[in-house]
Design a protein around this motif. Structure first.
Motif, PDB file in Angstrom:
ATOM      1  N   MET A 193      -5.214   7.365  -3.162  1.00 56.43           N
ATOM      2  CA  MET A 193      -4.729   7.147  -4.535  1.00 56.43           C
ATOM      3  C   MET A 193      -3.295   6.677  -4.563  1.00 56.43           C
ATOM      4  O   MET A 193      -2.914   5.809  -5.368  1.00 56.43           O
ATOM      5  N   GLU A 194      -2.531   7.253  -3.641  1.00 58.78           N
ATOM      6  CA  GLU A 194      -1.132   6.831  -3.563  1.00 58.78           C
ATOM      7  C   GLU A 194      -1.029   5.366  -3.185  1.00 58.78           C
ATOM      8  O   GLU A 194      -0.215   4.604  -3.734  1.00 58.78           O
ATOM      9  N   ILE A 195      -1.911   4.979  -2.254  1.00 56.14           N
ATOM     10  CA  ILE A 195      -1.949   3.580  -1.799  1.00 56.14           C
ATOM     11  C   ILE A 195      -2.314   2.679  -2.965  1.00 56.14           C
ATOM     12  O   ILE A 195      -1.685   1.672  -3.238  1.00 56.14           O
ATOM     13  N   GLN A 196      -3.342   3.169  -3.640  1.00 52.32           N
ATOM     14  CA  GLN A 196      -3.821   2.428  -4.825  1.00 52.32           C
ATOM     15  C   GLN A 196      -2.667   2.224  -5.825  1.00 52.32           C
ATOM     16  O   GLN A 196      -2.469   1.149  -6.380  1.00 52.32           O
ATOM     17  N   LEU A 197      -1.907   3.296  -5.981  1.00 56.52           N
ATOM     18  CA  LEU A 197      -0.780   3.266  -6.925  1.00 56.52           C
ATOM     19  C   LEU A 197       0.281   2.250  -6.497  1.00 56.52           C
ATOM     20  O   LEU A 197       0.774   1.439  -7.292  1.00 56.52           O
ATOM     21  N   ASN A 198       0.575   2.277  -5.204  1.00 56.42           N
ATOM     22  CA  ASN A 198       1.576   1.338  -4.707  1.00 56.42           C
ATOM     23  C   ASN A 198       1.122  -0.104  -4.838  1.00 56.42           C
ATOM     24  O   ASN A 198       1.917  -0.999  -5.161  1.00 56.42           O
ATOM     25  N   GLU A 199      -0.170  -0.287  -4.602  1.00 66.19           N
ATOM     26  CA  GLU A 199      -0.702  -1.642  -4.754  1.00 66.19           C
ATOM     27  C   GLU A 199      -0.542  -2.135  -6.194  1.00 66.19           C
ATOM     28  O   GLU A 199      -0.105  -3.238  -6.453  1.00 66.19           O
ATOM     29  N   LEU A 200      -0.906  -1.182  -7.069  1.00 62.42           N
ATOM     30  CA  LEU A 200      -0.783  -1.517  -8.492  1.00 62.42           C
ATOM     31  C   LEU A 200       0.644  -1.909  -8.849  1.00 62.42           C
ATOM     32  O   LEU A 200       0.912  -2.882  -9.553  1.00 62.42           O
ATOM     33  N   LYS A 201       1.581  -1.102  -8.335  1.00 63.95           N
ATOM     34  CA  LYS A 201       2.998  -1.336  -8.616  1.00 63.95           C
ATOM     35  C   LYS A 201       3.410  -2.727  -8.130  1.00 63.95           C
ATOM     36  O   LYS A 201       4.022  -3.511  -8.874  1.00 63.95           O
ATOM     37  N   THR A 202       3.006  -3.035  -6.892  1.00 60.75           N
ATOM     38  CA  THR A 202       3.362  -4.324  -6.314  1.00 60.75           C
ATOM     39  C   THR A 202       2.798  -5.461  -7.162  1.00 60.75           C
ATOM     40  O   THR A 202       3.500  -6.410  -7.529  1.00 60.75           O
ATOM     41  N   GLN A 203       1.522  -5.268  -7.465  1.00 62.40           N
ATOM     42  CA  GLN A 203       0.868  -6.310  -8.307  1.00 62.40           C
ATOM     43  C   GLN A 203       1.608  -6.499  -9.630  1.00 62.40           C
ATOM     44  O   GLN A 203       1.928  -7.613 -10.030  1.00 62.40           O
ATOM     45  N   ALA A 204       1.891  -5.361 -10.287  1.00 69.16           N
ATOM     46  CA  ALA A 204       2.536  -5.425 -11.613  1.00 69.16           C
ATOM     47  C   ALA A 204       3.886  -6.094 -11.507  1.00 69.16           C
ATOM     48  O   ALA A 204       4.229  -6.993 -12.299  1.00 69.16           O
ATOM     49  N   LEU A 205       4.680  -5.673 -10.490  1.00 68.42           N
ATOM     50  CA  LEU A 205       6.020  -6.260 -10.368  1.00 68.42           C
ATOM     51  C   LEU A 205       5.931  -7.751 -10.083  1.00 68.42           C
ATOM     52  O   LEU A 205       6.708  -8.540 -10.612  1.00 68.42           O
ATOM     53  N   LYS A 216      -9.589  14.729 -11.894  1.00 69.08           N
ATOM     54  CA  LYS A 216     -10.514  14.902 -10.775  1.00 69.08           C
ATOM     55  C   LYS A 216      -9.781  15.394  -9.527  1.00 69.08           C
ATOM     56  O   LYS A 216     -10.391  15.800  -8.554  1.00 69.08           O
ATOM     57  N   LEU A 217      -8.473  15.339  -9.547  1.00 72.27           N
ATOM     58  CA  LEU A 217      -7.715  15.752  -8.353  1.00 72.27           C
ATOM     59  C   LEU A 217      -7.641  17.269  -8.263  1.00 72.27           C
ATOM     60  O   LEU A 217      -7.722  17.963  -9.281  1.00 72.27           O
ATOM     61  N   PRO A 218      -7.468  17.700  -7.018  1.00 71.46           N
ATOM     62  CA  PRO A 218      -7.264  19.142  -6.887  1.00 71.46           C
ATOM     63  C   PRO A 218      -6.002  19.535  -7.631  1.00 71.46           C
ATOM     64  O   PRO A 218      -5.042  18.753  -7.696  1.00 71.46           O
ATOM     65  N   ALA A 219      -5.996  20.740  -8.179  1.00 73.39           N
ATOM     66  CA  ALA A 219      -4.919  21.202  -9.052  1.00 73.39           C
ATOM     67  C   ALA A 219      -3.559  21.126  -8.392  1.00 73.39           C
ATOM     68  O   ALA A 219      -2.587  20.754  -9.021  1.00 73.39           O
ATOM     69  N   GLU A 220      -3.519  21.415  -7.047  1.00 72.19           N
ATOM     70  CA  GLU A 220      -2.191  21.442  -6.418  1.00 72.19           C
ATOM     71  C   GLU A 220      -1.603  20.033  -6.256  1.00 72.19           C
ATOM     72  O   GLU A 220      -0.403  19.849  -6.194  1.00 72.19           O
ATOM     73  N   ASP A 221      -2.521  19.019  -6.192  1.00 73.86           N
ATOM     74  CA  ASP A 221      -2.004  17.657  -6.026  1.00 73.86           C
ATOM     75  C   ASP A 221      -1.527  17.049  -7.337  1.00 73.86           C
ATOM     76  O   ASP A 221      -0.812  16.061  -7.364  1.00 73.86           O
ATOM     77  N   ARG A 222      -2.006  17.641  -8.383  1.00 74.98           N
ATOM     78  CA  ARG A 222      -1.753  17.002  -9.674  1.00 74.98           C
ATOM     79  C   ARG A 222      -0.256  16.783  -9.984  1.00 74.98           C
ATOM     80  O   ARG A 222       0.129  15.661 -10.360  1.00 74.98           O
ATOM     81  N   PRO A 223       0.565  17.849  -9.861  1.00 77.60           N
ATOM     82  CA  PRO A 223       1.988  17.618 -10.212  1.00 77.60           C
ATOM     83  C   PRO A 223       2.599  16.497  -9.393  1.00 77.60           C
ATOM     84  O   PRO A 223       3.295  15.642  -9.920  1.00 77.60           O
ATOM     85  N   LYS A 224       2.323  16.485  -8.125  1.00 81.80           N
ATOM     86  CA  LYS A 224       2.923  15.481  -7.256  1.00 81.80           C
ATOM     87  C   LYS A 224       2.492  14.083  -7.679  1.00 81.80           C
ATOM     88  O   LYS A 224       3.293  13.166  -7.839  1.00 81.80           O
ATOM     89  N   MET A 225       1.156  13.984  -7.871  1.00 82.62           N
ATOM     90  CA  MET A 225       0.601  12.686  -8.252  1.00 82.62           C
ATOM     91  C   MET A 225       1.150  12.237  -9.614  1.00 82.62           C
ATOM     92  O   MET A 225       1.492  11.084  -9.808  1.00 82.62           O
ATOM     93  N   GLY A 226       1.152  13.284 -10.502  1.00 84.99           N
ATOM     94  CA  GLY A 226       1.672  12.972 -11.866  1.00 84.99           C
ATOM     95  C   GLY A 226       3.067  12.395 -11.772  1.00 84.99           C
ATOM     96  O   GLY A 226       3.381  11.372 -12.383  1.00 84.99           O
ATOM     97  N   ALA A 227       3.916  13.047 -10.981  1.00 83.42           N
ATOM     98  CA  ALA A 227       5.290  12.582 -10.830  1.00 83.42           C
ATOM     99  C   ALA A 227       5.307  11.173 -10.264  1.00 83.42           C
ATOM    100  O   ALA A 227       6.032  10.292 -10.741  1.00 83.42           O
ATOM    101  N   LEU A 228       4.453  10.957  -9.265  1.00 81.46           N
ATOM    102  CA  LEU A 228       4.394   9.642  -8.617  1.00 81.46           C
ATOM    103  C   LEU A 228       4.016   8.548  -9.623  1.00 81.46           C
ATOM    104  O   LEU A 228       4.661   7.497  -9.712  1.00 81.46           O
ATOM    105  N   VAL A 229       2.969   8.842 -10.393  1.00 82.58           N
ATOM    106  CA  VAL A 229       2.517   7.860 -11.402  1.00 82.58           C
ATOM    107  C   VAL A 229       3.654   7.568 -12.397  1.00 82.58           C
ATOM    108  O   VAL A 229       3.928   6.428 -12.729  1.00 82.58           O
ATOM    109  N   ASN A 230       4.314   8.650 -12.792  1.00 73.75           N
ATOM    110  CA  ASN A 230       5.427   8.454 -13.751  1.00 73.75           C
ATOM    111  C   ASN A 230       6.544   7.587 -13.185  1.00 73.75           C
ATOM    112  O   ASN A 230       7.093   6.726 -13.869  1.00 73.75           O
TER     113      ASN A 230
END
Lengths: 799, 345
Positions: free
Chosen positions: B1-13, B48-62
């Motif tokens: 998901m993180e990879i996916q996110l970075n790809e998205l970022k690159t694409q968007a930029l 759908k993510l495990p609860a412990e990953d959520r904050p980290k992912m949330g922060a990353l997405v933000n």
């Protein structure tokens, strides 16, 4: 008055001053020298020639081949003058000579024949044709037999002279003679006057043995002097006399007539010579003319005389129109052997009216009209007798035949030196005043700080103290007068309210884009009342110069429209002119009722921004807007009232009324009028400014700037075409009451979407209450009332 | 998901950088940050993510979202400026095209001269007086020391309406009327108006023309006061360095009478075509009021004296502007009139 400087020097030494400088001195002292004319200007190398032989040119009918002795040589000269003949002494311009106008004489060939110069007429020497003796008027001038061949014509025949042309004002009649000018010049240059010395031998026989004189009208003719000269030979005058007369602007005739004219110019005293034998009766009677009497004067005109014309008669019939012109029946001719010389004093008013009545002004009448010097009547007669004895070989009979009731005392003017200085604002010393009066040859006596001045009879213009002030000042020099300003208390200057309003109108109209025009007040009878607001009877001149300028205008518009046409004819298609000026109406008064009007005429485009494609032609409403703005500016309420006037479009004309008085008109020119004037659509206005300005201006009162908003509601109506917007507006205003502040038309439609005979007009209504903010409900209530009223009056609401 | 996110970022930029106008960039914003965009999708999919990953992912997405947003806004600013510049470019006008004319008119040149003279004398305390153009013989002539039959009447050829009524030949009758009305009191007036003479119209003569005259009556008015007044007038009207000279002349209503010349305003006195090589130009006639005129109007000529002067605005305008034909003043050619629009002050 033309004054030959050479001739003038017979009587006064002009100190060798260059003529222009002499002229300037005379001008600065009071008699304006209009021109300084050098008689020999442009003339050179012109000599006396003797025509030894003269024959026709073989190739040209009108030309003669002459062999002319010019002193050194005998030259062949071709001459075109009809009066050329062998044996004549003539004026020859030699090759290299110059003539007036820059003409240069060269050797030439005329139709194959050589010509070495030109034989001249007097005109070719620059003398006016009307002054050339009749015998030589159409050809060359023939010199006297004793002229010396080869000598210079210019110096030997007195052409090396300068003439001063004096522009005399009516008061200086004294300067209408060489002697009079001499007295003036003597005073300026501080010189003496030398009077002609009159000496001649008289015959034993008394003049009174041949002639009797009766004067029946002593009022008009208080002095009559007649001298008789017999055994005279009438012939051409000598060259010096002819040239002096021509210099003075008089045409030489024969020695007798020339002598009378010479003495007239010299003394300013008119003389007349009668043929003694043609007088028939040996009597001269001066009287008023009788009814139905006539005389043929020397100019060949038969004149019907009236009772107040003074005539000289032979006791039976008139032989001269006294002081104006001689009669043909007693004219001196070459057969004359005895002449009667008349020198008389005629009353100026009598001569003036006779001269005016017969439209006849002569050198004599123009002097009598202004008054001649009573003390020169007798000397002039003696001077003429002397000259006739010298120049015509005449024998002067002893004494004169005189009728004399003329008073000739000198006028005495008493004035104090203080008076003179206080009038001038100067401090001229007493001795200087005396010196000036002395130079003028006014005798003075000083007594108790008063000057008693005896004025010579030649200066009849000097009557009062102020005249002496002028004499002193002009000879002392006007440059010596200091510059001061009046010492009286200062006063507030300014324009009257009327004059101020006139300027307000001017500035307003010019701001509105109109050009100010000025046209003539005199017009034709036909245009005088055309387009006039209040036409009255015509005011015509007694003696107009032309029919076009014969009558005083009653409207400004006809001439203003002429100006518009003048411009459009010169391709200025858009013209907007205004004029303010008087119209002249017949009233009750002796004087006319002069009323100041304003007129405007406009044609073409009012707005023209070509590249932005914005164009607006002038129309009725452009003019109406100008007038409304003007009324607002002046704070008056003008009403527009439909009307008709000749020359204006019947459907597009309105009268302007102020407080119920009709004071103006605006309208479009009638198509026929436009066509006649070659104009396209033209809108005019004429308005009485006198009436407009008579309305008192109210004080300007400030009203507070509104603190509450106003509310606008629109209403669109379908109306019959004949209903006027103004009527509807009035209705709206009365229904709107005090909350309705303003009503404005914002749309007009007359098109296909409407029933025939209908139009749609939309009004914008502004409601306002100075006390509070209006609520929607309040406005709606009033507006509904307005709409209701309109509908009840027959208007239809447009959906 | 993180990879996916970075790809998205690159694409968007990449897309942000590639956007060439505001519209394209807005499309990018909608595509990536919109409610239906992939970043929002990712956030939605966090459940759908495990609860412990959520904050980290949330922060990353933000972080990614903020970065994209920031870059997008930066880009937006550039593109907006670019858009304004393009708009301004397209709105450029040809400033050499003519302006929208303001319609103005102007006074007749004679009005211009008359008002200038009026204002000058008003400033010296004069009032403006006017009178009728159709005048009585009495005021036009007799009251001015020109009785019937006087030779000086010939100086002015007159249009008569009747034996007693005429078109005034000068504005002097206004002086006579004012004197009569003032009943022996001091006077300081200037009188402009139309006058008429029986003359044929040509380049230098007009049967109708204008005059302006002045009259001052008071105690001890001297000829030097006339000279001083005229000198002020000449300097104000024709320039400070004008000199005046008086020449003796004749008018029936003044004694002494003068004509006033001014030093030529064109050549300064050296001699030119305007002054006909004399250095001087004749401007007006003047004089001390004739005692007969004062007496006829009821003044005690021993107590009060006065001066008067008169001039022709046509002549002044012709000299001043070099107008060659007097008829121009009455023809109203727009090409003539409109030349007198601009100010000379």
């Amino acid at each position: 008055m033309l004054v030959s400087v050479k001739w003038l020097n017979d009587y006064v030494n002009t100190q060798g001053l260059p003529p222009a400088e002499l002229g300037e001195k005379i001008t600065r002292a009071g008699i304006e020298v209009d021109a300084v004319i050098d008689r020999s200007e442009g003339l050179s190398n012109i000599v006396v020639g003797y025509v030894e032989a003269c024959e026709k040119h073989p190739e040209a009918d009108k030309l003669s081949i002459c062999q002319v002795n010019v002193g050194e040589t005998v030259d062949q000269i071709i001459c075109g003058a009809p009066n050329i003949a062998a044996g004549q002494k003539v004026i020859v311009a030699r090759p290299g000579a110059r003539l007036p106008g820059g003409m240069k004489i060269k050797k030439a060939k005329l139709r194959g024949e050589e010509s070495n110069g030109m034989i001249c007429s007097l005109q070719e020497l620059g003398i006016e044709g009307k002054l050339v003796p009749k015998a030589y008027a159409e050809g060359i001038y023939v010199l006297p037999e004793n002229a010396e061949v080869g000598t210079d014509v210019i110096t030997n025949f007195h052409l090396d002279d300068t003439v001063l042309e004096l522009g005399l004002t009516p008061n200086r009649a004294d300067a209408m003679s060489m002697l009079g000018v001499a007295y003036e010049v003597a005073a300026i240059l501080e010189e003496e006057v030398k009077l002609p010395e009159i000496t001649y031998t008289e015959a034993e026989e008394e003049a009174s043995s041949m002639l009797t004189v009766n004067v029946d009208s002593p009022e008009a003719n208080p002095l009559y002097v007649a001298k008789v000269v017999r055994n005279i030979e009438v012939k051409e005058s000598p060259m010096w006399l002819q040239q002096r007369l021509m210099a003075a602007g008089v045409r030489p005739h024969n020695n007798v007539v020339d002598v009378t004219n010479y003495v007239l110019m010299e003394y300013g005293q008119p003389l007349h010579a009668f043929d003694y034998d043609l007088l028939e009766t040996g009597n001269i009677t001066v009287r008023n003319a009788k009814t139905d009497e006539t005389i043929t004067t020397l100019d060949g005109n038969e004149r019907k005389l009236s009772l107040h014309n003074l005539v000289i008669t032979n006791g039976e019939k008139p032989v001269a129109l006294a002081g104006v012109m001689g009669g043909a029946n007693s004219e001196v001719s070459k057969n004359t052997t005895t002449v009667v010389i008349e020198s008389a004093y005629f009353n100026s008013a009598s001569i003036r009216s006779t001269s005016k009545e017969h439209g006849l002004r002569s050198d004599a009448s123009s002097r009598y009209e202004k008054g001649v010097d009573p003390n020169r009547v007798i000397p002039a007669a003696e001077r003429a007798a002397q000259l006739l004895a010298e120049l015509a070989g005449g024998e002067v009979l002893k004494g004169s035949v005189i009728f004399d009731e003329l008073k000739r005392e000198e006028k005495v003017v008493t004035v104090s030196p203080d008076f003179i200085n206080s009038r001038l604002g100067m401090k001229i010393r007493f001795e200087d005043m005396l010196d000036i009066l002395n130079r003028l040859q006014f005798k003075t006596e000083a007594m108790n700080n008063q000057l008693m001045i005896s004025v010579p009879t030649r200066r009849q213009d000097i009557q009062i103290e102020e005249d002496i002030v002028e004499e002193i000042a002009r000879l002392y020099g006007y440059d010596e007068i200091p510059s001061t300003l009046p010492e009286a208390a200062t006063t507030p200057g300014g324009l009257s309210p009327y004059q101020l309003k006139r300027r307000v109108v001017r500035h307003y109209l010019e701001g509105a884009g109109l050009l100010q025009a000025t046209t003539y007040s005199l017009t034709s009878e036909k245009s005088a009342t055309h387009l006039a607001l209040k036409p009255t009877d015509l005011t015509r001149l007694l003696m107009p110069m032309s029919e076009e300028r014969s009558t005083l205008r009653q409207s400004l518009l006809p001439h203003l429209l002429e100006s518009v046409s003048y411009n459009t004819a010169r391709r200025t298609d858009s013209v907007a002119l205004y004029e303010t000026g008087s119209v002249f109406l017949k009233g009750q008064d002796e004087l006319l009722n002069e009323e100041e009007h304003l007129a405007i005429a406009m044609t073409g485009l009012w707005l023209d921004n070509s590249w932005q494609d914005e164009k607006k032609a002038v129309d009725f409403f452009v003019m109406k807007g100008i007038v409304e703005g003007l009324a607002a500016k002046l704070g008056v309420e003008l009403e527009f009232e439909r009307g008709e006037m000749d020359g204006l479009h019947p459907g597009r004309t309105a009268f302007l009324t102020l407080e119920g008085r009709r004071i103006g008109v605006i309208g479009q020119l009638h198509p026929t009028e436009q066509k006649n004037r070659d104009l396209k659509t033209t809108i005019v206005l004429e308005l009485s400014l006198a009436e407009l300005f008579a309305e008192p201006t109210e004080e300007l009162v400030y009203t507070q700037v509104p603190r509450y908003p106003s509310i606008t509601r629109d209403v669109a109506l379908v109306l019959s075409k004949i209903v006027e917007a103004g009527t509807v507006e009035k209705l709206i205003r009365s229904a709107g009451g005090k909350l309705l502040k303003d009503v404005r038309v914002f749309d007009l439609y007359e098109g296909d979407n409407l029933e025939a005979g209908k139009k749609s007009v939309a009004f914008s209504l502004t409601y306002f209450d100075p006390e509070k903010t209006l609520t929607d409900e309040e406005v709606t209530a009033v507006h509904e009332n307005v709409v209701q009223t309109l509908v009840e009056s027959g208007a239809e609401l447009r959906s | 998901m993180e990879i996916q996110l970075n790809e998205l970022k690159t694409q968007a930029l990449e897309k942000i950088a590639a956007a060439t106008d505001v519209k394209e960039l807005n499309a990018v914003r909608v595509a990536y940050l919109g409610k239906k965009g992939p970043i929002t999708d990712l956030l939605k999919g966090m459940g759908k993510l495990p609860a412990e990953d959520r904050p980290k992912m949330g922060a990353l997405v933000n972080v990614v979202r903020e970065e994209v947003t920031e870059r997008l806004e930066e880009r937006m600013e550039i593109l907006e400026e670019q858009a304004i510049n393009e708009k301004l470019q397209s709105e450029t006008i040809d400033i050499t095209l003519p302006g929208r004319p303001v319609r103005t008119g102007n006074a007749h040149p004679l009005t211009r001269v008359v008002e200038e003279i009026e204002d000058l004398f008003i400033s010296m305390g004069y009032e403006v007086e006017e009178g009728p153009e159709v005048e009585k013989d009495y005021y036009n002539f007799e009251a001015l020391n020109l009785p019937k039959g006087h030779p000086a009447r010939d100086m002015q050829d007159t249009f008569y309406i009747s034996e007693e009524l005429l078109l005034r030949t000068h504005t002097s009758p206004v002086q006579a009327r004012t004197m009569e009305a003032k009943g022996g009191e001091p006077i300081k007036i200037i009188c402009p108006g139309k006058v008429y003479r029986r003359d044929s119209d040509d380049a230098t003569h007009s049967h109708q023309f204008t005059q302006i005259e002045g009259l001052v009556i008071g105690e001890d008015i001297r000829m030097s006061d006339l000279k001083g007044t005229l000198s002020v007038f000449a300097k104000k009207m024709f320039g400070d360095d004008r000199e005046i000279r008086l020449r003796p002349s004749f008018f029936p209503f003044t004694e002494p009478s003068v004509e006033m010349d001014i030093s030529c305003f064109k050549c300064g006195g050296e001699g030119c075509n305007v002054c006909k090589k004399t250095g001087w130009i004749e401007i007006l006639g003047a004089g001390m009021v004739h005692p007969n005129v004062l007496e006829m109007a009821g003044y005690d000529s021993k107590r009060l004296t006065g001066f008067a002067f008169g001039m022709g605005p046509e002549r002044i305008a012709m000299l001043k502007y070099g107008i060659e034909d007097i008829r121009h003043f009455y023809t109203n050619d727009v090409r003539f009139l409109s030349q007198f629009e601009r100010t000379e002050v």
